[in-house]
Scaffold this motif. Sequence first.
Motif, mmCIF file in Angstrom:
data_model
loop_
_atom_site.group_PDB
_atom_site.id
_atom_site.type_symbol
_atom_site.label_atom_id
_atom_site.label_comp_id
_atom_site.label_asym_id
_atom_site.label_seq_id
_atom_site.Cartn_x
_atom_site.Cartn_y
_atom_site.Cartn_z
ATOM 1 N N TYR A 63 1.920 7.565 30.140
ATOM 2 C CA TYR A 63 1.621 6.284 29.502
ATOM 3 C C TYR A 63 2.696 5.932 28.494
ATOM 4 O O TYR A 63 3.286 6.808 27.843
ATOM 5 N N ASP A 64 2.925 4.641 28.354
ATOM 6 C CA ASP A 64 3.816 4.161 27.311
ATOM 7 C C ASP A 64 3.138 4.368 25.950
ATOM 8 O O ASP A 64 1.952 4.702 25.870
ATOM 9 N N PRO A 67 0.398 -0.456 25.637
ATOM 10 C CA PRO A 67 0.728 -1.370 26.728
ATOM 11 C C PRO A 67 1.940 -2.245 26.411
ATOM 12 O O PRO A 67 1.959 -2.946 25.399
ATOM 13 N N TYR A 68 2.965 -2.152 27.260
ATOM 14 C CA TYR A 68 4.183 -2.962 27.162
ATOM 15 C C TYR A 68 4.986 -2.686 25.896
ATOM 16 O O TYR A 68 5.822 -3.506 25.506
ATOM 17 N N TYR A 73 5.591 -2.454 31.593
ATOM 18 C CA TYR A 73 4.368 -1.967 32.211
ATOM 19 C C TYR A 73 3.803 -0.861 31.334
ATOM 20 O O TYR A 73 4.405 -0.467 30.334
ATOM 21 N N TYR A 74 2.629 -0.353 31.681
ATOM 22 C CA TYR A 74 1.941 0.638 30.842
ATOM 23 C C TYR A 74 1.953 2.027 31.472
ATOM 24 O O TYR A 74 2.309 3.005 30.833
ATOM 25 N N ARG A 89 -3.981 8.588 26.250
ATOM 26 C CA ARG A 89 -4.009 7.262 25.627
ATOM 27 C C ARG A 89 -5.352 7.096 24.923
ATOM 28 O O ARG A 89 -6.378 7.607 25.385
ATOM 29 N N ASN A 158 -1.149 0.129 37.298
ATOM 30 C CA ASN A 158 -1.021 -0.974 36.346
ATOM 31 C C ASN A 158 -1.823 -2.191 36.774
ATOM 32 O O ASN A 158 -2.496 -2.825 35.967
ATOM 33 N N TYR A 189 -3.158 -4.485 33.932
ATOM 34 C CA TYR A 189 -2.008 -4.783 33.082
ATOM 35 C C TYR A 189 -1.000 -5.538 33.948
ATOM 36 O O TYR A 189 0.007 -4.976 34.384
ATOM 37 N N LYS A 192 3.404 -8.562 30.970
ATOM 38 C CA LYS A 192 3.508 -8.560 29.507
ATOM 39 C C LYS A 192 3.316 -9.956 28.973
ATOM 40 O O LYS A 192 3.919 -10.892 29.489
ATOM 41 N N HIS A 259 -4.090 0.344 20.057
ATOM 42 C CA HIS A 259 -3.726 1.285 21.109
ATOM 43 C C HIS A 259 -2.859 2.401 20.519
ATOM 44 O O HIS A 259 -1.878 2.137 19.832
#
Length: 260
Positions: A63-64, A67-68, A73-74, A89, A158, A189, A192, A259
Amino acid sequence: MVISPNLPYTLSMKKLLSIFLLIFLATSRISASETQTLGGIFLEVFLDIMEEFWIESHIHADYDVAPYATRNYYVGYKESTDKADKFYRFQFETGNFYFPYSQSIGNESRIEGIAWKFFGPVFEHVIYTDAREVFRKGRFPVDGNLRLGLTWNIINFNIINLAYNLQWTFWYGSRVLNGLCEGLILRSYPIKPLLIEYRANWQHIFTDGYDSSSHMFESHLEVGFMVGKHEELFGAWKYFKNGYTGSRLHGFSTGVRLHL
Protein backbone atom coordinates in the motif's frame (compact mmCIF):
# COMPACT_ATOMS: atom_id res chain seq x y z
CA MET A 1 10.69 -3.90 -8.75
CA VAL A 2 7.07 -2.78 -9.08
CA ILE A 3 5.14 -4.88 -11.57
CA SER A 4 3.21 -2.93 -14.23
CA PRO A 5 3.29 0.52 -12.58
CA ASN A 6 0.87 2.04 -15.10
CA LEU A 7 -1.72 -0.66 -14.42
CA PRO A 8 -1.10 -1.60 -10.80
CA TYR A 9 -4.12 -3.85 -10.51
CA THR A 10 -3.17 -6.12 -13.44
CA LEU A 11 -1.48 -9.47 -12.99
CA SER A 12 2.20 -9.91 -13.80
CA MET A 13 3.17 -11.84 -16.92
CA LYS A 14 4.58 -14.57 -14.73
CA LYS A 15 1.22 -15.05 -13.01
CA LEU A 16 -0.69 -14.98 -16.29
CA LEU A 17 1.54 -17.68 -17.71
CA SER A 18 0.97 -19.82 -14.63
CA ILE A 19 -2.80 -19.45 -15.07
CA PHE A 20 -2.61 -20.52 -18.72
CA LEU A 21 -0.49 -23.47 -17.63
CA LEU A 22 -3.21 -24.49 -15.17
CA ILE A 23 -5.78 -24.40 -17.97
CA PHE A 24 -3.53 -26.50 -20.23
CA LEU A 25 -2.94 -29.09 -17.51
CA ALA A 26 -6.65 -29.25 -16.81
CA THR A 27 -7.51 -29.99 -20.43
CA SER A 28 -5.01 -32.83 -20.38
CA ARG A 29 -6.81 -34.28 -17.35
CA ILE A 30 -10.00 -34.67 -19.38
CA SER A 31 -8.50 -37.48 -21.44
CA ALA A 32 -6.39 -38.85 -18.59
CA SER A 33 -9.31 -39.41 -16.23
CA GLU A 34 -12.42 -41.29 -17.26
CA THR A 35 -14.06 -41.21 -13.86
CA GLN A 36 -13.90 -37.47 -13.19
CA THR A 37 -16.69 -35.42 -14.75
CA LEU A 38 -16.04 -32.50 -17.07
CA GLY A 39 -17.77 -30.15 -14.62
CA GLY A 40 -15.56 -31.32 -11.78
CA ILE A 41 -12.42 -30.70 -13.82
CA PHE A 42 -13.39 -27.15 -14.75
CA LEU A 43 -14.43 -26.44 -11.15
CA GLU A 44 -10.95 -27.49 -10.05
CA VAL A 45 -9.40 -25.23 -12.69
CA PHE A 46 -11.61 -22.34 -11.62
CA LEU A 47 -10.54 -22.74 -7.99
CA ASP A 48 -6.87 -22.90 -9.02
CA ILE A 49 -7.24 -19.66 -11.01
CA MET A 50 -9.02 -17.95 -8.10
CA GLU A 51 -6.17 -19.02 -5.83
CA GLU A 52 -3.68 -17.35 -8.17
CA PHE A 53 -5.74 -14.15 -8.21
CA TRP A 54 -6.05 -14.16 -4.42
CA ILE A 55 -2.32 -14.70 -3.85
CA GLU A 56 -1.42 -12.01 -6.36
CA SER A 57 -3.83 -9.42 -4.95
CA HIS A 58 -3.10 -10.08 -1.25
CA ILE A 59 0.23 -11.74 -0.48
CA HIS A 60 2.06 -9.74 -3.16
CA ALA A 61 0.27 -6.47 -2.41
CA ASP A 62 1.66 -3.31 -0.83
CA TYR A 63 0.00 0.00 0.00
CA ASP A 64 1.00 3.58 -0.57
CA VAL A 65 1.43 5.87 2.44
CA ALA A 66 -2.21 6.87 1.86
CA PRO A 67 -4.48 6.75 -1.20
CA TYR A 68 -2.69 8.60 -4.04
CA ALA A 69 -0.10 10.00 -1.63
CA THR A 70 3.03 9.36 -3.73
CA ARG A 71 1.59 7.70 -6.85
CA ASN A 72 -1.63 7.77 -8.86
CA TYR A 73 -3.00 4.60 -7.27
CA TYR A 74 -3.20 3.01 -3.81
CA VAL A 75 -2.55 -0.74 -4.10
CA GLY A 76 0.64 -1.95 -5.79
CA TYR A 77 2.15 -5.39 -6.35
CA LYS A 78 5.63 -6.81 -5.88
CA GLU A 79 7.27 -9.97 -7.13
CA SER A 80 8.23 -11.01 -3.61
CA THR A 81 6.69 -10.26 -0.23
CA ASP A 82 9.93 -9.03 1.35
CA LYS A 83 9.98 -5.96 -0.95
CA ALA A 84 6.60 -4.56 0.06
CA ASP A 85 6.62 -0.83 0.82
CA LYS A 86 3.83 -1.09 3.40
CA PHE A 87 1.94 -4.32 4.07
CA TYR A 88 -0.69 -2.65 6.28
CA ARG A 89 -3.18 0.21 6.12
CA PHE A 90 -5.38 1.90 8.74
CA GLN A 91 -8.03 4.57 8.68
CA PHE A 92 -9.66 6.62 11.44
CA GLU A 93 -12.89 8.43 10.68
CA THR A 94 -15.72 10.33 12.27
CA GLY A 95 -18.84 11.82 10.74
CA ASN A 96 -22.19 13.31 11.72
CA PHE A 97 -25.47 12.23 10.15
CA TYR A 98 -29.02 13.59 10.04
CA PHE A 99 -32.30 11.71 9.50
CA PRO A 100 -34.92 14.29 8.36
CA TYR A 101 -37.98 12.11 9.05
CA SER A 102 -37.21 11.61 12.74
CA GLN A 103 -35.28 14.89 12.97
CA SER A 104 -32.53 13.05 14.81
CA ILE A 105 -28.81 13.56 14.47
CA GLY A 106 -25.97 11.29 15.38
CA ASN A 107 -22.30 10.49 15.10
CA GLU A 108 -20.49 7.48 13.65
CA SER A 109 -16.81 6.89 14.41
CA ARG A 110 -14.76 4.02 13.00
CA ILE A 111 -11.30 2.49 13.23
CA GLU A 112 -10.56 0.02 10.46
CA GLY A 113 -7.48 -1.45 8.90
CA ILE A 114 -5.46 -4.28 7.46
CA ALA A 115 -2.87 -5.31 10.04
CA TRP A 116 -1.17 -7.77 7.70
CA LYS A 117 -1.91 -8.17 4.00
CA PHE A 118 -5.56 -9.28 4.17
CA PHE A 119 -7.01 -9.08 7.70
CA GLY A 120 -7.30 -6.59 10.53
CA PRO A 121 -9.58 -4.92 13.10
CA VAL A 122 -12.78 -2.97 12.58
CA PHE A 123 -14.26 -1.01 15.51
CA GLU A 124 -17.37 1.17 15.19
CA HIS A 125 -19.39 3.34 17.55
CA VAL A 126 -22.67 4.98 16.51
CA ILE A 127 -24.73 7.40 18.62
CA TYR A 128 -28.35 8.27 17.77
CA THR A 129 -29.72 11.33 19.57
CA ASP A 130 -33.49 11.61 20.13
CA ALA A 131 -33.65 8.06 18.80
CA ARG A 132 -37.33 7.24 19.36
CA GLU A 133 -37.64 6.04 15.76
CA VAL A 134 -34.85 3.48 16.22
CA PHE A 135 -36.68 1.36 18.79
CA ARG A 136 -40.04 3.21 19.09
CA LYS A 137 -40.06 3.45 22.85
CA GLY A 138 -41.09 7.04 23.47
CA ARG A 139 -38.49 9.77 23.65
CA PHE A 140 -35.10 8.59 24.77
CA PRO A 141 -32.20 11.06 24.53
CA VAL A 142 -29.50 8.68 23.26
CA ASP A 143 -29.19 5.20 21.80
CA GLY A 144 -25.72 3.83 21.15
CA ASN A 145 -24.35 0.93 19.15
CA LEU A 146 -20.84 -0.47 19.67
CA ARG A 147 -19.42 -3.00 17.18
CA LEU A 148 -16.05 -4.75 17.60
CA GLY A 149 -14.58 -7.34 15.28
CA LEU A 150 -12.36 -8.29 12.34
CA THR A 151 -12.33 -7.67 8.61
CA TRP A 152 -10.96 -9.92 5.84
CA ASN A 153 -10.10 -8.81 2.31
CA ILE A 154 -11.72 -10.92 -0.42
CA ILE A 155 -10.71 -8.85 -3.48
CA ASN A 156 -7.87 -6.36 -3.30
CA PHE A 157 -7.48 -4.26 -6.44
CA ASN A 158 -7.58 -0.50 -6.98
CA ILE A 159 -10.69 -0.53 -9.13
CA ILE A 160 -12.54 -2.89 -6.77
CA ASN A 161 -11.75 -3.77 -3.16
CA LEU A 162 -14.13 -6.07 -1.30
CA ALA A 163 -13.93 -7.09 2.37
CA TYR A 164 -16.07 -9.13 4.77
CA ASN A 165 -16.36 -8.19 8.44
CA LEU A 166 -17.67 -10.06 11.47
CA GLN A 167 -18.35 -8.21 14.76
CA TRP A 168 -19.91 -8.44 18.18
CA THR A 169 -22.64 -5.78 18.45
CA PHE A 170 -23.90 -4.14 21.63
CA TRP A 171 -26.78 -1.65 21.96
CA TYR A 172 -27.33 0.58 24.98
CA GLY A 173 -29.87 3.29 25.87
CA SER A 174 -33.57 2.52 25.46
CA ARG A 175 -32.57 -1.15 25.00
CA VAL A 176 -29.62 -3.24 26.14
CA LEU A 177 -28.99 -5.80 23.42
CA ASN A 178 -26.24 -8.18 22.31
CA GLY A 179 -25.77 -9.90 19.00
CA LEU A 180 -23.67 -10.60 15.94
CA CYS A 181 -23.03 -8.25 13.03
CA GLU A 182 -21.76 -9.28 9.61
CA GLY A 183 -21.16 -7.01 6.68
CA LEU A 184 -19.46 -6.17 3.40
CA ILE A 185 -17.27 -3.21 2.53
CA LEU A 186 -16.87 -2.36 -1.15
CA ARG A 187 -14.33 0.29 -2.16
CA SER A 188 -12.88 1.72 -5.33
CA TYR A 189 -9.87 3.95 -5.96
CA PRO A 190 -10.63 4.83 -9.59
CA ILE A 191 -8.70 8.04 -10.16
CA LYS A 192 -6.86 10.60 -8.03
CA PRO A 193 -8.24 12.10 -5.73
CA LEU A 194 -11.59 10.23 -5.83
CA LEU A 195 -12.64 7.42 -3.45
CA ILE A 196 -15.94 5.50 -3.53
CA GLU A 197 -17.19 3.29 -0.70
CA TYR A 198 -20.28 1.25 0.07
CA ARG A 199 -20.87 -0.50 3.40
CA ALA A 200 -23.70 -2.87 4.28
CA ASN A 201 -24.21 -4.75 7.54
CA TRP A 202 -26.78 -7.08 9.06
CA GLN A 203 -27.21 -7.27 12.83
CA HIS A 204 -28.72 -10.36 14.42
CA ILE A 205 -29.86 -9.82 18.02
CA PHE A 206 -29.53 -12.78 20.41
CA THR A 207 -31.22 -11.13 23.42
CA ASP A 208 -34.32 -12.98 24.68
CA GLY A 209 -37.59 -11.76 23.20
CA TYR A 210 -36.19 -10.90 19.75
CA ASP A 211 -37.19 -12.89 16.68
CA SER A 212 -34.15 -14.87 15.50
CA SER A 213 -35.40 -14.77 11.89
CA SER A 214 -35.28 -10.96 11.73
CA HIS A 215 -32.38 -8.49 11.73
CA MET A 216 -31.32 -4.85 11.49
CA PHE A 217 -29.91 -3.62 8.19
CA GLU A 218 -27.76 -0.58 7.56
CA SER A 219 -26.22 0.74 4.34
CA HIS A 220 -23.82 3.60 3.73
CA LEU A 221 -22.91 4.91 0.25
CA GLU A 222 -20.24 7.58 0.12
CA VAL A 223 -17.99 9.60 -2.16
CA GLY A 224 -14.75 11.02 -0.79
CA PHE A 225 -11.89 13.22 -1.93
CA MET A 226 -8.32 13.32 -0.69
CA VAL A 227 -7.68 16.91 0.41
CA GLY A 228 -4.23 16.30 1.92
CA LYS A 229 -1.57 13.62 1.97
CA HIS A 230 -3.48 11.65 4.63
CA GLU A 231 -6.80 13.51 4.95
CA GLU A 232 -10.08 12.72 3.19
CA LEU A 233 -13.42 14.52 3.26
CA PHE A 234 -16.54 12.51 2.41
CA GLY A 235 -20.29 12.80 2.01
CA ALA A 236 -22.66 9.85 2.25
CA TRP A 237 -26.27 8.67 2.05
CA LYS A 238 -27.38 6.41 4.92
CA TYR A 239 -30.24 3.97 5.34
CA PHE A 240 -31.23 2.12 8.50
CA LYS A 241 -33.96 -0.49 8.89
CA ASN A 242 -34.89 -2.14 12.18
CA GLY A 243 -36.55 -5.41 11.19
CA TYR A 244 -37.67 -5.99 14.79
CA THR A 245 -39.82 -2.84 14.90
CA GLY A 246 -40.32 -1.89 11.24
CA SER A 247 -38.52 1.46 11.63
CA ARG A 248 -36.91 2.85 8.47
CA LEU A 249 -34.64 5.90 8.41
CA HIS A 250 -33.00 7.74 5.48
CA GLY A 251 -30.48 10.52 5.81
CA PHE A 252 -27.11 11.95 4.90
CA SER A 253 -23.69 12.13 6.52
CA THR A 254 -20.51 14.16 6.20
CA GLY A 255 -17.19 13.51 7.82
CA VAL A 256 -13.43 13.32 7.75
CA ARG A 257 -11.12 10.31 7.45
CA LEU A 258 -7.42 9.99 8.27
CA HIS A 259 -5.42 7.36 6.36
CA LEU A 260 -2.29 5.89 7.94
